[in-house]
Design a protein around this motif. Structure first.
Motif, PDB file in Angstrom:
ATOM      1  N   ASP A  58       0.816  -1.222   0.000  1.00  0.00           N
ATOM      2  CA  ASP A  58       0.000   0.000   0.000  1.00  0.00           C
ATOM      3  C   ASP A  58       0.849   1.271   0.000  1.00  0.00           C
ATOM      4  N   VAL A  59       2.058   1.192   0.553  1.00  0.00           N
ATOM      5  CA  VAL A  59       2.965   2.333   0.611  1.00  0.00           C
ATOM      6  C   VAL A  59       3.747   2.374  -0.696  1.00  0.00           C
ATOM      7  N   LYS A  60       3.711   3.495  -1.375  1.00  0.00           N
ATOM      8  CA  LYS A  60       4.378   3.639  -2.673  1.00  0.00           C
ATOM      9  C   LYS A  60       5.707   4.364  -2.507  1.00  0.00           C
ATOM     10  N   THR A  61       6.712   3.875  -3.232  1.00  0.00           N
ATOM     11  CA  THR A  61       8.031   4.503  -3.211  1.00  0.00           C
ATOM     12  C   THR A  61       8.533   4.661  -4.644  1.00  0.00           C
ATOM     13  N   THR A  62       9.396   5.641  -4.818  1.00  0.00           N
ATOM     14  CA  THR A  62      10.052   5.826  -6.110  1.00  0.00           C
ATOM     15  C   THR A  62      11.549   5.905  -5.888  1.00  0.00           C
ATOM     16  N   GLY A  63      12.296   5.729  -6.954  1.00  0.00           N
ATOM     17  CA  GLY A  63      13.749   5.833  -6.886  1.00  0.00           C
ATOM     18  C   GLY A  63      14.412   4.482  -6.752  1.00  0.00           C
ATOM     19  N   LYS A  64      15.666   4.453  -7.162  1.00  0.00           N
ATOM     20  CA  LYS A  64      16.488   3.250  -7.079  1.00  0.00           C
ATOM     21  C   LYS A  64      17.549   3.440  -6.008  1.00  0.00           C
ATOM     22  N   GLU A  67      19.466   6.734  -4.831  1.00  0.00           N
ATOM     23  CA  GLU A  67      18.690   7.934  -5.134  1.00  0.00           C
ATOM     24  C   GLU A  67      17.761   8.242  -3.960  1.00  0.00           C
ATOM     25  N   ALA A  68      17.582   9.520  -3.667  1.00  0.00           N
ATOM     26  CA  ALA A  68      16.641   9.899  -2.614  1.00  0.00           C
ATOM     27  C   ALA A  68      15.242   9.438  -3.027  1.00  0.00           C
ATOM     28  N   PRO A  69      14.586   8.645  -2.188  1.00  0.00           N
ATOM     29  CA  PRO A  69      13.265   8.140  -2.549  1.00  0.00           C
ATOM     30  C   PRO A  69      12.148   9.129  -2.245  1.00  0.00           C
ATOM     31  N   ALA A  70      11.047   8.949  -2.934  1.00  0.00           N
ATOM     32  CA  ALA A  70       9.794   9.607  -2.558  1.00  0.00           C
ATOM     33  C   ALA A  70       8.938   8.511  -1.931  1.00  0.00           C
ATOM     34  N   ILE A  71       8.273   8.833  -0.833  1.00  0.00           N
ATOM     35  CA  ILE A  71       7.440   7.870  -0.115  1.00  0.00           C
ATOM     36  C   ILE A  71       6.033   8.433  -0.054  1.00  0.00           C
ATOM     37  N   THR A  72       5.056   7.638  -0.503  1.00  0.00           N
ATOM     38  CA  THR A  72       3.658   8.065  -0.477  1.00  0.00           C
ATOM     39  C   THR A  72       2.868   7.105   0.409  1.00  0.00           C
ATOM     40  N   ILE A  73       2.275   7.667   1.459  1.00  0.00           N
ATOM     41  CA  ILE A  73       1.471   6.887   2.405  1.00  0.00           C
ATOM     42  C   ILE A  73       0.011   6.994   1.983  1.00  0.00           C
ATOM     43  N   PRO A  74      -0.686   5.866   1.921  1.00  0.00           N
ATOM     44  CA  PRO A  74      -2.083   5.885   1.463  1.00  0.00           C
ATOM     45  C   PRO A  74      -3.032   6.507   2.482  1.00  0.00           C
ATOM     46  N   ASP A  75      -4.199   6.929   1.975  1.00  0.00           N
ATOM     47  CA  ASP A  75      -5.248   7.510   2.827  1.00  0.00           C
ATOM     48  C   ASP A  75      -6.342   6.504   3.167  1.00  0.00           C
ATOM     49  N   ARG A 152      17.807  -2.076  -0.935  1.00  0.00           N
ATOM     50  CA  ARG A 152      16.909  -0.985  -0.543  1.00  0.00           C
ATOM     51  C   ARG A 152      15.740  -1.651   0.166  1.00  0.00           C
ATOM     52  N   ARG A 153      15.486  -1.224   1.417  1.00  0.00           N
ATOM     53  CA  ARG A 153      14.443  -1.859   2.222  1.00  0.00           C
ATOM     54  C   ARG A 153      13.475  -0.823   2.762  1.00  0.00           C
ATOM     55  N   LEU A 154      12.197  -1.148   2.649  1.00  0.00           N
ATOM     56  CA  LEU A 154      11.118  -0.374   3.252  1.00  0.00           C
ATOM     57  C   LEU A 154      10.912  -0.877   4.665  1.00  0.00           C
ATOM     58  N   LEU A 155      10.841   0.045   5.626  1.00  0.00           N
ATOM     59  CA  LEU A 155      10.529  -0.280   7.022  1.00  0.00           C
ATOM     60  C   LEU A 155       9.309   0.532   7.429  1.00  0.00           C
ATOM     61  N   ILE A 156       8.282  -0.139   7.902  1.00  0.00           N
ATOM     62  CA  ILE A 156       7.125   0.539   8.486  1.00  0.00           C
ATOM     63  C   ILE A 156       7.145   0.159   9.959  1.00  0.00           C
ATOM     64  N   ILE A 157       7.403   1.147  10.797  1.00  0.00           N
ATOM     65  CA  ILE A 157       7.689   0.895  12.212  1.00  0.00           C
ATOM     66  C   ILE A 157       6.570   1.434  13.091  1.00  0.00           C
ATOM     67  N   PRO A 158       5.901   0.541  13.842  1.00  0.00           N
ATOM     68  CA  PRO A 158       4.845   0.993  14.755  1.00  0.00           C
ATOM     69  C   PRO A 158       5.456   1.742  15.951  1.00  0.00           C
ATOM     70  N   PRO A 159       4.647   2.518  16.652  1.00  0.00           N
ATOM     71  CA  PRO A 159       5.147   3.345  17.756  1.00  0.00           C
ATOM     72  C   PRO A 159       5.941   2.584  18.817  1.00  0.00           C
ATOM     73  N   ASP A 160       5.537   1.354  19.156  1.00  0.00           N
ATOM     74  CA  ASP A 160       6.222   0.623  20.225  1.00  0.00           C
ATOM     75  C   ASP A 160       7.643   0.214  19.836  1.00  0.00           C
ATOM     76  N   LEU A 161       7.973   0.234  18.551  1.00  0.00           N
ATOM     77  CA  LEU A 161       9.335  -0.068  18.104  1.00  0.00           C
ATOM     78  C   LEU A 161      10.042   1.196  17.611  1.00  0.00           C
ATOM     79  N   GLY A 162       9.356   2.337  17.762  1.00  0.00           N
ATOM     80  CA  GLY A 162       9.904   3.621  17.351  1.00  0.00           C
ATOM     81  C   GLY A 162      10.071   4.531  18.545  1.00  0.00           C
ATOM     82  N   TYR A 163       9.403   5.682  18.506  1.00  0.00           N
ATOM     83  CA  TYR A 163       9.532   6.661  19.577  1.00  0.00           C
ATOM     84  C   TYR A 163       8.413   6.617  20.611  1.00  0.00           C
TER      85      TYR A 163
END
Length: 190
Positions: A58-64, A67-75, A152-163
């Protein structure tokens, strides 16, 4: 960057990537880097649940890699409650193990406001950490296990494993979305 890692580890470990005490970044250090957009204090009410948890697809990314990626979070879906990892580019060689000294590039977007908060790509300097040493937030220590050189790895980190309850420019209970590039993954722990 080392400070950034301490923020993650000390501050509930958004990335648990303690920087070298110089710059604090959201990749896991204590403070967010300069130029990072502060989280909006105006968003006090949580968004209404959508009824379905988002996946990596569901999370879209661009770039190789490199390269600095663009990250798009769905609504149309809710942030996941568990750590999600997905290799966007596989890399080569052995996967990283605890104790490996990694050099990573990353870009961070916060889920609640869908804005980039921090990026080592923008600074032109990879972030260094020792995997599994608590230098960074738990989501990085766990999410980067097995990453290979050039991946290149996508990480989606929930609050309990983040801040968790917030800090370092991160709002309380924030889900973090990183795209990371493994610039250096040594084949041994040194």
């Amino acid at each position: 960057m080392r400070t950034f890692g301490k923020i993650v580890v000390i501050g509930a470990g958004v990335l648990a990537l303690a920087a070298c005490g110089e710059k604090q970044n959201t990749a896991g250090s204590v403070q967010s880097s300069s130029g990072a957009a502060p989280a909006s204090a105006a968003s006090s009410a949580p968004a209404a649940p959508k009824g379905k948890e988002c996946t990596a697809e569901d999370v879209k990314t661009t770039g190789k890699f490199g390269e600095a990626p663009a990250i798009t979070i769905p609504d149309d879906c809710d942030p996941p409650k568990k750590l999600i990892t997905k290799d966007l580019e596989p890399g080569t060689g052995e996967g990283a193990k605890a104790g490996a000294k990694l050099k990573m590039n990353y870009s961070l977007v916060t889920w609640s406001n869908k804005q980039k908060l921090d990026s080592s790509f923008d600074r032109g300097e990879p972030f260094e950490l020792t995997l599994g040493a608590g230098d960074v937030i738990k989501g990085w220590d766990q999410g980067l296990e097995g990453i290979k050189q050039g991946a290149r790895r996508l990480l989606i980190i929930p609050p309990d494993l983040g801040y968790g309850q917030g800090g370092n420019g991160i709002e309380p209970n924030e889900t973090l979305v990183f795209v990371t590039d493994a610039v250096s993954v040594p084949t041994d722990k040194g």
